[in-house]
Design a protein around this motif. Sequence first.
Motif, mmCIF file in Angstrom:
data_model
loop_
_atom_site.group_PDB
_atom_site.id
_atom_site.type_symbol
_atom_site.label_atom_id
_atom_site.label_comp_id
_atom_site.label_asym_id
_atom_site.label_seq_id
_atom_site.Cartn_x
_atom_site.Cartn_y
_atom_site.Cartn_z
ATOM 1 N N THR A 103 46.223 0.015 7.384
ATOM 2 C CA THR A 103 45.403 -0.109 8.565
ATOM 3 C C THR A 103 46.057 0.708 9.621
ATOM 4 O O THR A 103 45.593 1.555 10.184
ATOM 5 C CB THR A 103 45.326 -1.522 9.147
ATOM 6 N N LEU A 104 47.751 0.501 9.574
ATOM 7 C CA LEU A 104 48.373 1.331 10.419
ATOM 8 C C LEU A 104 48.258 3.020 10.300
ATOM 9 O O LEU A 104 47.937 3.858 11.085
ATOM 10 C CB LEU A 104 49.814 1.084 10.252
ATOM 11 N N ALA A 105 48.150 3.225 8.789
ATOM 12 C CA ALA A 105 48.173 4.610 8.588
ATOM 13 C C ALA A 105 46.612 5.246 8.818
ATOM 14 O O ALA A 105 46.507 6.267 9.493
ATOM 15 C CB ALA A 105 48.096 4.800 7.003
ATOM 16 N N ARG A 106 45.511 4.192 8.619
ATOM 17 C CA ARG A 106 44.269 4.489 9.154
ATOM 18 C C ARG A 106 44.177 4.997 10.505
ATOM 19 O O ARG A 106 43.530 5.749 11.069
ATOM 20 C CB ARG A 106 43.116 3.664 8.729
ATOM 21 N N SER A 107 44.524 4.140 11.535
ATOM 22 C CA SER A 107 44.577 4.172 12.705
ATOM 23 C C SER A 107 45.278 5.295 13.421
ATOM 24 O O SER A 107 44.789 6.172 14.362
ATOM 25 C CB SER A 107 44.684 2.994 13.786
ATOM 26 N N MET A 108 46.576 5.739 12.444
ATOM 27 C CA MET A 108 47.144 6.743 13.004
ATOM 28 C C MET A 108 46.420 8.103 12.933
ATOM 29 O O MET A 108 46.527 9.191 13.283
ATOM 30 C CB MET A 108 48.836 7.110 12.299
ATOM 31 N N SER A 109 45.845 7.896 11.512
ATOM 32 C CA SER A 109 44.946 9.188 11.059
ATOM 33 C C SER A 109 43.984 9.304 12.318
ATOM 34 O O SER A 109 43.466 10.736 12.625
ATOM 35 C CB SER A 109 44.377 9.039 9.824
ATOM 36 N N GLU A 110 43.133 8.578 12.509
ATOM 37 C CA GLU A 110 42.066 8.421 13.656
ATOM 38 C C GLU A 110 42.463 9.119 15.026
ATOM 39 O O GLU A 110 42.069 9.824 15.497
ATOM 40 C CB GLU A 110 41.459 7.170 13.853
ATOM 41 N N ILE A 111 43.878 8.584 15.289
ATOM 42 C CA ILE A 111 44.471 8.886 16.709
ATOM 43 C C ILE A 111 44.704 10.447 16.465
ATOM 44 O O ILE A 111 44.548 11.295 17.468
ATOM 45 C CB ILE A 111 45.547 8.080 16.950
#
Length: 454
Positions: A99-107
């Motif tokens: 989840t952290l990797a996904r939100s970092m990717s989105e940001i």
Amino acid sequence: MKDLFSKALIPYIFAIVISIGASGFIIWQSDANIFILISMLIIEIIFLLIVLSLLFTKYVKPISKATHTINEIIKGNFNARFHSSASEEIGELSLKINTLARSMSEISMHEQMQSEQLSTLIDNMQSGLVLIDEKGYIHLVNRKFISMFGKTEKEYKGYLYYNVLEIEKFHETVQNTFLYERNMKEVFVHRAGLEKRYIEIIGAPIFNDRNLLKGAVLVLYDVTELKKLEKTRKDFVANVSHEIRTPITSIKGFSETLLENGTKDEEVTKEFLTIIHSESHRLQLLIEDLLSLSRLERDDFRLVLNKFRAGEMIDEVLPALKHKAEKKHLDFSIDVDCDIILKAEKERLKQVVINLLDNAINYTPENGNIEFHLGQVEDYVHIKVADTGLGIEQKAIPRIFERFYRVDKARSRNTGGTGLGLAIVKHIVEVHEGKIEVESEVNKGTTIHVYIPK
Ligand code: ADP
């Protein structure tokens, strides 16, 4: 990993080794067979290895994978993912890391998009832009600025502005923006080769959260076209005033003389009244031409197109002009295809014919020739007015369509010309989406071709 081993596995291993020792000791004390002793030891070692392998698969391996994934994320690889269902805790950890990797990717995608949008915006701005820090170092120059002042981005970025830019007003604007800490505006002339451009520069200070000056943004607009328009407007007002002043002075002067000296001398009175009449007629023509031009130039101007026969229009304009030409003993030849159907605004097209023929008559000395032709060339109606008059110098030809431009001022005024005739012709032809061509030779004559789309 070492920590994990020392904290979690070593006590286990220690316990198992003790238990192996203890069982060995018990068996040895009870005089048991050496074979049983060794078998017991082997069983315990196998058991120890099974426990170790279970511990490794359940905790050590997933945690090592998790650490690797986190390292990838730290390096900026937001596509790194980690999957494990070894235990409930590790499963949850993997979910959180993903989840952290996904939100970092989105940001990061969002940030990248925003920065791309910003740089596209900055580079496609119609104004030059320069960003300078509080020490005077250039941090950003956009494409427009480079196209205005030359060099490359590399030759500006990271340099002190006064070392790479030699524009005095630029230095002044930056210094004043820093000094007064408010927006500053200047206009300067920039010469690029033979071209002279007017540039407006606006300096705006940049402050940080604590209201401390951190630099300045300089925006540069090319205001050459605006300056030209301003000059045209000023020239136009000056010209109109000048044109009006002459007849008004004359009317005022002659009427004052008549008022002071009375009208006893009939001949003088008639002469003065004739001048007053002709000057007021001139004023009337000038005002009519000005009104015509201003109507044609209005933004909401709409042509009212109608279909009519060429012959119909010619019958309405030619008799008066023919009469004028005859009075001047000019040979007036007419060659018109009367059946051509025109799609135009009749009154405006009549004005084109009148203005062109009027000029031909005015600028052709007595006994000269004037030729009027109306025919068809491809998809255009072709109107040609030719004379054997004074002609126009080549360099003056492009200027004759300017308002109030006259090759010979005195001659134009004597013929009653307002200096607006050809400006009106050009406007009318343009609003009909047609074109004009001029051929002329001094002392030989002038031919003007007008093409109006059918
Ligand atoms: P004007 O009212 O002075 O005739 P125009 O706009 O009609 O103003 O023409 C501009 C100038 O172009 C004239 O002053 C004249 O010098 C020149 N010109 C126009 N038509 C002719 C022509 N047929 N022969 C010679 N000169 C011409």
